[in-house]
Design an enzyme around this catalytic site. Structure first.
Site, PDB file in Angstrom:
ATOM      1  N   HIS A  42      19.525  14.357   2.498  1.00 30.76           N
ATOM      2  CA  HIS A  42      19.706  14.639   3.742  1.00 30.76           C
ATOM      3  C   HIS A  42      18.649  13.719   4.422  1.00 30.76           C
ATOM      4  O   HIS A  42      19.186  13.356   5.551  1.00 30.76           O
ATOM      5  CB  HIS A  42      19.299  15.936   3.892  1.00 30.76           C
ATOM      6  CG  HIS A  42      19.577  16.520   5.267  1.00 30.76           C
ATOM      7  ND1 HIS A  42      19.615  17.875   5.997  1.00 30.76           N
ATOM      8  CD2 HIS A  42      19.796  15.969   6.551  1.00 30.76           C
ATOM      9  CE1 HIS A  42      19.816  17.911   6.891  1.00 30.76           C
ATOM     10  NE2 HIS A  42      19.900  16.895   7.498  1.00 30.76           N
ATOM     11  N   ASN A  85      27.324  10.693   4.964  1.00 29.59           N
ATOM     12  CA  ASN A  85      27.382  11.516   5.926  1.00 29.59           C
ATOM     13  C   ASN A  85      28.739  12.503   5.507  1.00 29.59           C
ATOM     14  O   ASN A  85      29.729  12.265   5.420  1.00 29.59           O
ATOM     15  CB  ASN A  85      27.947  10.742   7.034  1.00 29.59           C
ATOM     16  CG  ASN A  85      28.026  11.680   8.571  1.00 29.59           C
ATOM     17  OD1 ASN A  85      28.210  12.846   8.112  1.00 29.59           O
ATOM     18  ND2 ASN A  85      28.158  11.176   9.555  1.00 29.59           N
ATOM     19  N   LYS A  88      20.274   8.351  12.750  1.00 29.14           N
ATOM     20  CA  LYS A  88      19.743   9.582  13.223  1.00 29.14           C
ATOM     21  C   LYS A  88      18.639  10.149  12.395  1.00 29.14           C
ATOM     22  O   LYS A  88      17.423  10.416  13.157  1.00 29.14           O
ATOM     23  CB  LYS A  88      20.866  10.620  13.185  1.00 29.14           C
ATOM     24  CG  LYS A  88      20.413  12.017  13.627  1.00 29.14           C
ATOM     25  CD  LYS A  88      21.263  13.002  13.713  1.00 29.14           C
ATOM     26  CE  LYS A  88      20.838  14.476  14.193  1.00 29.14           C
ATOM     27  NZ  LYS A  88      21.972  15.563  13.991  1.00 29.14           N
ATOM     28  N   GLN A  89      18.715   9.847  11.075  1.00 26.64           N
ATOM     29  CA  GLN A  89      17.403  10.017  10.211  1.00 26.64           C
ATOM     30  C   GLN A  89      16.397   9.207  10.322  1.00 26.64           C
ATOM     31  O   GLN A  89      15.092   9.674  10.377  1.00 26.64           O
ATOM     32  CB  GLN A  89      18.067   9.987   8.727  1.00 26.64           C
ATOM     33  CG  GLN A  89      18.791  11.331   8.454  1.00 26.64           C
ATOM     34  CD  GLN A  89      18.497  12.834   8.558  1.00 26.64           C
ATOM     35  OE1 GLN A  89      17.287  12.895   8.167  1.00 26.64           O
ATOM     36  NE2 GLN A  89      19.005  13.591   9.349  1.00 26.64           N
ATOM     37  N   HIS A 133      13.080  10.978  12.082  1.00 32.04           N
ATOM     38  CA  HIS A 133      12.166  11.351  10.915  1.00 32.04           C
ATOM     39  C   HIS A 133      11.636  10.003  10.374  1.00 32.04           C
ATOM     40  O   HIS A 133      10.261  10.014  10.667  1.00 32.04           O
ATOM     41  CB  HIS A 133      12.662  12.222   9.841  1.00 32.04           C
ATOM     42  CG  HIS A 133      13.410  13.398   9.993  1.00 32.04           C
ATOM     43  ND1 HIS A 133      12.705  14.322  10.609  1.00 32.04           N
ATOM     44  CD2 HIS A 133      14.741  13.803  10.212  1.00 32.04           C
ATOM     45  CE1 HIS A 133      13.491  15.401  10.736  1.00 32.04           C
ATOM     46  NE2 HIS A 133      14.609  15.004  10.787  1.00 32.04           N
TER      47      HIS A 133
END
EC number: 4.6.1.19
Length: 226
Positions: free
Chosen positions: A60, A98, A111-112, A116
């Site tokens: 994830h 994904n 996005k990750q 993050h």
């Protein structure tokens, strides 16, 4: 203007710069290497996954986190250049798909990274280092939850089983450090959705994951479906 006035102005400007820099930078105490069980992820969404899920825990994300206070997020708005990770995309598609939309892996990775990975400096130097670090952790360092459980004879049979058996199997591969679990209820049955492996801020050794607060989805019952 005299020397005293100049010194005062320089001091004030320097103090303002330090304040701006410190307020825009959120540190972190440790990393969570979070892996999601694909069938449970698909069951958790109102819109079904576009492709059948594999019975695997896949990545994830790798998240810099804090023991107290907010976790750092969105430390950049610079998107990932797919050409910079061209040589490792084949590996990423396997270990970090994904799950919801396999036609848009890059969007998920992007996005990750923005949310993050970009906050992981100095342990994470840049976007390519972020993705290569995850590959090393999952493959080279064998922090693959599916593989860890399989070695302990815990296979994804879709049955209820004691969570402590899963925890003990993971502890045996992480120097007896406590993992983090996320669960969800689906048709009255609690499924194991995510497992987090926690490491120190330099990503050099495992550490215990913090105990989740009351009411958190990271509090799982004694028995879970896997």
């Amino acid at each position: 203007m005299g020397i005293t006035g100049m010194i005062y102005i320089v001091t004030m400007v320097f103090s303002l710069i330090v304040l701006i820099l410190s307020s825009s930078t959120v540190g972190y105490d440790y990393f969570q290497f979070t892996q999601q069980y694909q069938p449970a992820v698909c069951n958790s969404k109102p819109t079904p996954c576009k492709d059948p899920p594999d019975k695997l825990f896949t990545v994830h994300g790798l998240w810099p986190s804090n023991l107290n206070g907010p976790h750092p997020e969105n430390c950049t708005n610079a998107t990932v250049n797919p050409h910079r990770i061209k040589n490792i995309q084949a590996q990423l598609k396997i270990i970090w798909p994904n799950v919801l939309d396999r036609t848009n892996h890059v969007g998920f990775w992007n996005k990750q990274w923005i949310k993050h990975g970009s906050c992981g400096y100095p342990a994470i130097m840049n976007d390519t280092h972020y993705f290569q670090t995850v590959i090393n952790m999952y493959i080279t360092q064998k922090q693959n939850v599916s593989e860890i459980l399989s070695k302990a004879k815990i296979e994804p049979l879709g049955i209820q089983r004691p969570l402590v058996h899963i925890e003990n199997a993971i502890r045996n591969s992480t120097n007896n450090k406590k993992p983090k679990f996320k669960c969800q209820k689906n048709s009255g049955v609690t499924e194991l959705v995510e497992v987090g492996l926690c490491s120190d801020g330099s990503l050099t050794q495992f550490r215990n994951c913090p105990h989740p607060p009351p009411g958190s989805p990271y509090l799982c019952p004694a028995d879970v479906k896997y």
